[in-house]
Design a protein around this motif. Structure first.
Motif, PDB file in Angstrom:
ATOM      1  N   ARG A 114       0.840  -1.192   0.000  1.00 39.83           N
ATOM      2  CA  ARG A 114       0.000   0.000   0.000  1.00 39.83           C
ATOM      3  C   ARG A 114       0.880   1.249   0.000  1.00 39.83           C
ATOM      4  NH1 ARG A 114      -5.610  -0.500   1.761  1.00 39.83           N
ATOM      5  NH2 ARG A 114      -5.426   1.734   2.196  1.00 39.83           N
ATOM      6  N   ALA A 115       0.664   2.122  -0.968  1.00 50.95           N
ATOM      7  CA  ALA A 115       1.491   3.323  -1.086  1.00 50.95           C
ATOM      8  C   ALA A 115       1.371   4.223   0.133  1.00 50.95           C
ATOM      9  CB  ALA A 115       1.107   4.095  -2.353  1.00 50.95           C
ATOM     10  N   ASP A 116       0.202   4.239   0.770  1.00 48.89           N
ATOM     11  CA  ASP A 116      -0.010   5.130   1.907  1.00 48.89           C
ATOM     12  C   ASP A 116       0.569   4.591   3.208  1.00 48.89           C
ATOM     13  OD1 ASP A 116      -1.889   3.086   1.817  1.00 48.89           O
ATOM     14  OD2 ASP A 116      -3.414   4.222   2.874  1.00 48.89           O
ATOM     15  N   THR A 203      -2.792   1.769  -4.763  1.00 53.91           N
ATOM     16  CA  THR A 203      -3.462   2.942  -4.208  1.00 53.91           C
ATOM     17  C   THR A 203      -4.962   2.780  -4.385  1.00 53.91           C
ATOM     18  OG1 THR A 203      -3.512   5.374  -4.282  1.00 53.91           O
ATOM     19  CG2 THR A 203      -3.366   4.221  -6.386  1.00 53.91           C
ATOM     20  N   ARG A 215      -8.965  -1.098  -5.380  1.00 51.12           N
ATOM     21  CA  ARG A 215      -7.535  -0.824  -5.401  1.00 51.12           C
ATOM     22  C   ARG A 215      -7.008  -0.919  -6.830  1.00 51.12           C
ATOM     23  NH1 ARG A 215      -5.614   1.584  -1.139  1.00 51.12           N
ATOM     24  NH2 ARG A 215      -3.533   0.746  -1.526  1.00 51.12           N
ATOM     25  N   LEU A 218      -0.196   1.829  -8.669  1.00 55.10           N
ATOM     26  CA  LEU A 218       0.063   3.262  -8.715  1.00 55.10           C
ATOM     27  C   LEU A 218       0.851   3.623  -9.975  1.00 55.10           C
ATOM     28  CD1 LEU A 218       0.051   6.074  -7.363  1.00 55.10           C
ATOM     29  CD2 LEU A 218       2.156   5.383  -6.154  1.00 55.10           C
ATOM     30  N   GLU A 241       0.953   9.574  -3.207  1.00 52.04           N
ATOM     31  CA  GLU A 241      -0.478   9.867  -3.144  1.00 52.04           C
ATOM     32  C   GLU A 241      -1.209   9.277  -4.347  1.00 52.04           C
ATOM     33  OE1 GLU A 241      -0.722  14.078  -2.899  1.00 52.04           O
ATOM     34  OE2 GLU A 241       0.062  14.187  -0.845  1.00 52.04           O
ATOM     35  N   PRO A 242      -2.535   9.102  -4.255  1.00 53.97           N
ATOM     36  CA  PRO A 242      -3.302   8.575  -5.386  1.00 53.97           C
ATOM     37  C   PRO A 242      -3.089   9.427  -6.633  1.00 53.97           C
ATOM     38  CG  PRO A 242      -4.635   8.582  -3.405  1.00 53.97           C
ATOM     39  CD  PRO A 242      -3.376   9.329  -3.063  1.00 53.97           C
TER      40      PRO A 242
END
Length: 284
Positions: A114-116, A203, A215, A218, A241-242
């Motif tokens: 997960r990028a976040d 993302t 999902r 990214l 970020e998205p």
């Protein structure tokens, strides 16, 4: 998430397009090691070998093409060069223990991050700082889950059907997804062979793609490659970020053949519409 994708490029052509160094055939390069030595699987059984690098059904633990910017060992202060490398899809943290000499302990493949959250998780936080890559692909697969029209089953869980979709640029242009990579070595050996592995960042899905899955991988636009691949500085927070709605609007989702449901199937027929695929099967 992104657990399956298609690619029709080869390292030589990719190197020319990106003005990069092709390091996929370096003697002793960990990219030459098959995933069978890591995950007990033979990735070659899932490859379409009509052209090197072509794979219509890329799955975790396969050796995949990645793009990195790195310094040379001889001149660590020089300007980083863009390089094409093969890596195992499924990141192996550098602190992973060895199951036997030269082979890491098996575990669930870390093929997505997960990028976040990646910057705070032990498995990925070092890579977020200094080992970021791009994963080139034609597009990725996702499955739309719907209630089974035949009705619920006898068990507690309702029966569902899964329809495969392929997300790509309608004009066939290549996508580059943000990834992280790692170098694993068995420190108990005198001269350990490095094993390169990677994961694809995901993302929140954007726009029309949300109807397929919540999902998505990214995407990284070319104007941001320099900052993303920079080996000397941590990634700017906004790159995690998205993506913008404008960027994702260029990606279209279309239903494809259920043949993609099995990693044993591999070929351009996987990208056919469900009706065309059924007709092909009947003719065969």
């Amino acid at each position: 998430m992104c657990g399956r994708y298609a690619t029709t490029t080869d390292p030589g052509r990719l190197a020319v397009e990106l003005d990069a160094i092709d390091e996929t055939e370096i003697p002793g390069d960990s990219g030459a090691r098959g995933s069978a030595s890591v995950a007990g699987e033979d990735a070659d059984t899932r490859r379409d070998d009509r052209r090197p690098g072509v794979n219509y059904n890329v799955a975790p633990t396969t050796q995949i093409l990645t793009v990195v910017d790195r310094h040379t060992h001889e001149h660590p202060d020089d300007t980083p060069s863009r390089r094409i490398r093969r890596m195992r899809w499924g990141l192996i943290p550098h602190w992973t223990k060895a199951a036997e000499p030269g082979i890491p302990v098996k575990g669930r493949p870390l093929f997505n991050a997960r990028a976040d959250k990646a910057a705070t998780l032990p498995s990925f936080r070092d890579a977020v700082k200094y080992r970021r890559c791009l994963v080139p692909m034609d597009g990725w697969y996702e499955w739309l889950v719907e209630p089974d029209p035949s009705g619920p089953g006898k068990g507690k869980k309702p029966r569902v059907v899964k329809h495969p979709y392929f997300m790509s640029h309608p004009d066939g242009s290549r996508l580059y997804m943000a990834g992280l990579w790692s170098v694993w070595k068995d420190r108990s050996l005198d001269d350990p062979e490095p094993l390169l592995s990677c994961t694809i960042l995901t993302t929140d899905a954007i726009g029309d793609l949300t109807r397929i899955h919540d999902r998505m991988p990214l995407p990284m636009p070319p104007e941001r490659w320099g900052a993303w691949l920079d080996p000397d500085h941590p990634a700017p927070a906004d790159l995690l970020e998205p993506p913008s709605e404008e960027l994702v609007a260029e990606i279209a989702a279309r239903p494809v053949s259920p043949l993609v449901n099995s990693v044993k199937n591999n070929g351009p027929e996987l990208l056919a519409s469900p009706g065309d695929a059924a007709e092909q099967t009947t003719l065969l």
